[in-house]
Scaffold this motif. Structure first.
Motif, PDB file in Angstrom:
ATOM      1  N   LEU A 162       0.746  -1.005  -0.021  1.00  0.00           N
ATOM      2  CA  LEU A 162       0.029  -0.133   0.218  1.00  0.00           C
ATOM      3  C   LEU A 162       1.113   1.426   0.124  1.00  0.00           C
ATOM      4  O   LEU A 162       0.731   2.088  -0.612  1.00  0.00           O
ATOM      5  N   ASN A 163       2.482   1.589   0.926  1.00  0.00           N
ATOM      6  CA  ASN A 163       2.992   2.325   0.867  1.00  0.00           C
ATOM      7  C   ASN A 163       3.654   3.176  -0.572  1.00  0.00           C
ATOM      8  O   ASN A 163       3.749   3.496  -0.988  1.00  0.00           O
ATOM      9  N   GLU A 164       4.170   1.678  -1.340  1.00  0.00           N
ATOM     10  CA  GLU A 164       4.196   1.214  -2.328  1.00  0.00           C
ATOM     11  C   GLU A 164       3.702   1.994  -3.306  1.00  0.00           C
ATOM     12  O   GLU A 164       4.253   3.653  -4.643  1.00  0.00           O
ATOM     13  N   ARG A 165       2.294   1.937  -3.274  1.00  0.00           N
ATOM     14  CA  ARG A 165       1.021   2.483  -4.553  1.00  0.00           C
ATOM     15  C   ARG A 165       0.856   3.831  -4.196  1.00  0.00           C
ATOM     16  O   ARG A 165       0.783   4.329  -5.349  1.00  0.00           O
ATOM     17  N   LEU A 166       0.940   3.751  -2.436  1.00  0.00           N
ATOM     18  CA  LEU A 166       0.188   5.414  -3.013  1.00  0.00           C
ATOM     19  C   LEU A 166       1.444   6.625  -3.466  1.00  0.00           C
ATOM     20  O   LEU A 166       1.337   7.384  -3.586  1.00  0.00           O
ATOM     21  N   LEU A 167       2.874   5.992  -2.729  1.00  0.00           N
ATOM     22  CA  LEU A 167       3.690   6.676  -2.835  1.00  0.00           C
ATOM     23  C   LEU A 167       4.447   6.890  -4.632  1.00  0.00           C
ATOM     24  O   LEU A 167       4.148   8.030  -4.977  1.00  0.00           O
ATOM     25  N   ALA A 168       3.955   6.128  -5.832  1.00  0.00           N
ATOM     26  CA  ALA A 168       4.434   5.921  -7.076  1.00  0.00           C
ATOM     27  C   ALA A 168       3.197   5.976  -7.823  1.00  0.00           C
ATOM     28  O   ALA A 168       3.225   6.843  -8.739  1.00  0.00           O
ATOM     29  N   GLU A 169       2.066   6.818  -7.051  1.00  0.00           N
ATOM     30  CA  GLU A 169       0.731   6.426  -8.014  1.00  0.00           C
ATOM     31  C   GLU A 169      -0.007   7.655  -8.005  1.00  0.00           C
ATOM     32  O   GLU A 169      -0.740   7.749  -9.001  1.00  0.00           O
ATOM     33  N   ILE A 170       0.034   8.309  -6.595  1.00  0.00           N
ATOM     34  CA  ILE A 170      -1.056   9.158  -6.542  1.00  0.00           C
ATOM     35  C   ILE A 170       0.210  10.050  -6.150  1.00  0.00           C
ATOM     36  O   ILE A 170       0.729  10.653  -4.645  1.00  0.00           O
ATOM     37  N   ASP A 171      -0.014  11.663  -6.837  1.00  0.00           N
ATOM     38  CA  ASP A 171       0.503  12.803  -6.617  1.00  0.00           C
ATOM     39  C   ASP A 171       0.091  13.546  -5.447  1.00  0.00           C
ATOM     40  O   ASP A 171      -1.029  13.935  -5.582  1.00  0.00           O
ATOM     41  N   THR A 172      -0.026  13.185  -4.232  1.00  0.00           N
ATOM     42  CA  THR A 172      -0.926  14.150  -3.200  1.00  0.00           C
ATOM     43  C   THR A 172       0.671  14.302  -2.175  1.00  0.00           C
ATOM     44  O   THR A 172       1.414  13.127  -1.643  1.00  0.00           O
ATOM     45  N   GLU A 173       0.390  15.136  -1.153  1.00  0.00           N
ATOM     46  CA  GLU A 173       0.778  14.867   0.441  1.00  0.00           C
ATOM     47  C   GLU A 173       0.278  13.875   1.760  1.00  0.00           C
ATOM     48  O   GLU A 173       0.281  14.491   2.308  1.00  0.00           O
ATOM     49  N   HIS A 174      -0.811  13.538   0.860  1.00  0.00           N
ATOM     50  CA  HIS A 174      -1.806  12.802   2.013  1.00  0.00           C
ATOM     51  C   HIS A 174      -0.897  11.123   2.222  1.00  0.00           C
ATOM     52  O   HIS A 174      -0.921  10.794   1.933  1.00  0.00           O
ATOM     53  N   TYR A 175      -1.528  10.697   3.865  1.00  0.00           N
ATOM     54  CA  TYR A 175      -0.927   9.988   3.795  1.00  0.00           C
ATOM     55  C   TYR A 175      -2.087   8.785   5.220  1.00  0.00           C
ATOM     56  O   TYR A 175      -2.898  10.330   5.566  1.00  0.00           O
ATOM     57  N   PHE A 176      -2.393   8.408   5.168  1.00  0.00           N
ATOM     58  CA  PHE A 176      -3.450   7.725   5.961  1.00  0.00           C
ATOM     59  C   PHE A 176      -2.130   6.219   7.201  1.00  0.00           C
ATOM     60  O   PHE A 176      -1.346   5.956   7.209  1.00  0.00           O
ATOM     61  N   THR A 177      -3.319   6.108   8.317  1.00  0.00           N
ATOM     62  CA  THR A 177      -2.996   5.083   9.491  1.00  0.00           C
ATOM     63  C   THR A 177      -3.418   3.784   9.295  1.00  0.00           C
ATOM     64  O   THR A 177      -4.597   3.987   8.533  1.00  0.00           O
ATOM     65  N   LEU A 178      -2.737   2.940   9.623  1.00  0.00           N
ATOM     66  CA  LEU A 178      -3.706   1.059   9.441  1.00  0.00           C
ATOM     67  C   LEU A 178      -2.913   0.825  10.551  1.00  0.00           C
ATOM     68  O   LEU A 178      -1.582   0.609  11.423  1.00  0.00           O
ATOM     69  N   ALA A 179      -4.129   0.401  10.974  1.00  0.00           N
ATOM     70  CA  ALA A 179      -3.992  -1.198  11.630  1.00  0.00           C
ATOM     71  C   ALA A 179      -4.622  -2.028  11.371  1.00  0.00           C
ATOM     72  O   ALA A 179      -6.294  -2.932  11.027  1.00  0.00           O
ATOM     73  N   LEU A 180      -3.768  -3.465  10.702  1.00  0.00           N
ATOM     74  CA  LEU A 180      -4.576  -4.441   9.678  1.00  0.00           C
ATOM     75  C   LEU A 180      -3.841  -5.959  11.063  1.00  0.00           C
ATOM     76  O   LEU A 180      -3.380  -6.141  11.117  1.00  0.00           O
TER      77      LEU A 180
END
Length: 162
Positions: free
Chosen positions: A15-33
Motif C-alpha cells: 500500500l505504501n509503495e502504491r500510494l507513493l508511486a501512483e498518487i501525487d498527493t501529500e496525504h497519508y493514512f494510518t492503518l492497523a491490520l
C-alpha cells in the motif's frame, strides 16, 4: 485459480509503495491490520502510524502491544514490522483510533494510554457492544462535551472464557 493471503506487514508495504508511486498527493493514512485465528487465539498484525492496540487479559490487566511504525504514504521504501499477539480464553483486544487517547478534557489534557487503561479496568466486566457503549460514555464524560475533537472509532476482539 485461487488466492493466497499475505502477511499484514507485506500489505502495508505494498500500500505504501502504491500510494507513493501512483498518487501525487501529500496525504497519508494510518492503518492497523490484523488477521485473527479464532481457534488458536493468534493475531498477526501490523501498525502503520496507528495507536498501540490494548490487550486486556482475563485477570483485568491491560497491556499495549506492537512495535509501532510510520503511516502509509509518508516515507518511501520503509519496512513495516509485523508482530503477533495471542489471546487466551477471556482476553480481548481493543484496536482504536487516536481520537480516543488524544481526547482532551476541559483543560486540554489528553486521556493518553494511562487514561484508556483506567477506563478499560473500570469496564472489565462489560463485554461486546455494552463495553463499546460504556467506553463512548466514559470518553464523553472525560471530555465534558457531546462532540469529540477528533474521530473516535474502535474494534473489539473478544475471546470466550472456557
Amino acid at each position: 485459480g485461487g488466492y493466497e493471503a499475505v502477511p499484514p506487514e507485506v500489505v502495508a508495504a505494498r500500500l505504501n509503495e502504491r500510494l507513493l508511486a501512483e498518487i501525487d498527493t501529500e496525504h497519508y493514512f494510518t492503518l492497523a491490520l490484523a488477521v485473527w485465528d479464532e481457534a488458536s487465539g493468534r493475531i498477526g498484525m501490523v501498525q502503520a502510524g496507528h495507536p498501540f492496540p490494548a490487550v486486556q487479559r482475563v485477570d483485568g490487566s491491560v497491556e499495549f502491544v506492537g512495535p509501532g511504525g510510520p503511516p502509509i504514504g509518508l516515507i518511501d521504501g520503509v519496512e513495516f514490522e509485523g508482530f503477533e499477539v495471542r489471546l487466551n480464553p477471556g482476553d480481548r483486544m481493543l484496536i482504536y483510533s487516536d481520537g480516543i487517547t488524544e481526547c482532551p478534557d476541559a483543560s486540554g489534557e489528553q486521556l493518553e494510554d494511562e487514561g484508556l487503561e483506567q477506563i478499560m479496568t473500570k469496564l472489565r466486566n462489560a463485554t461486546g457492544q455494552e463495553f463499546l457503549n460504556d467506553l463512548d460514555w466514559e470518553l464523553r464524560r472525560y471530555a465534558v462535551t457531546p462532540d469529540f475533537a477528533d474521530d473516535v472509532s474502535a474494534v473489539l476482539i473478544e475471546t470466550r472464557q472456557s
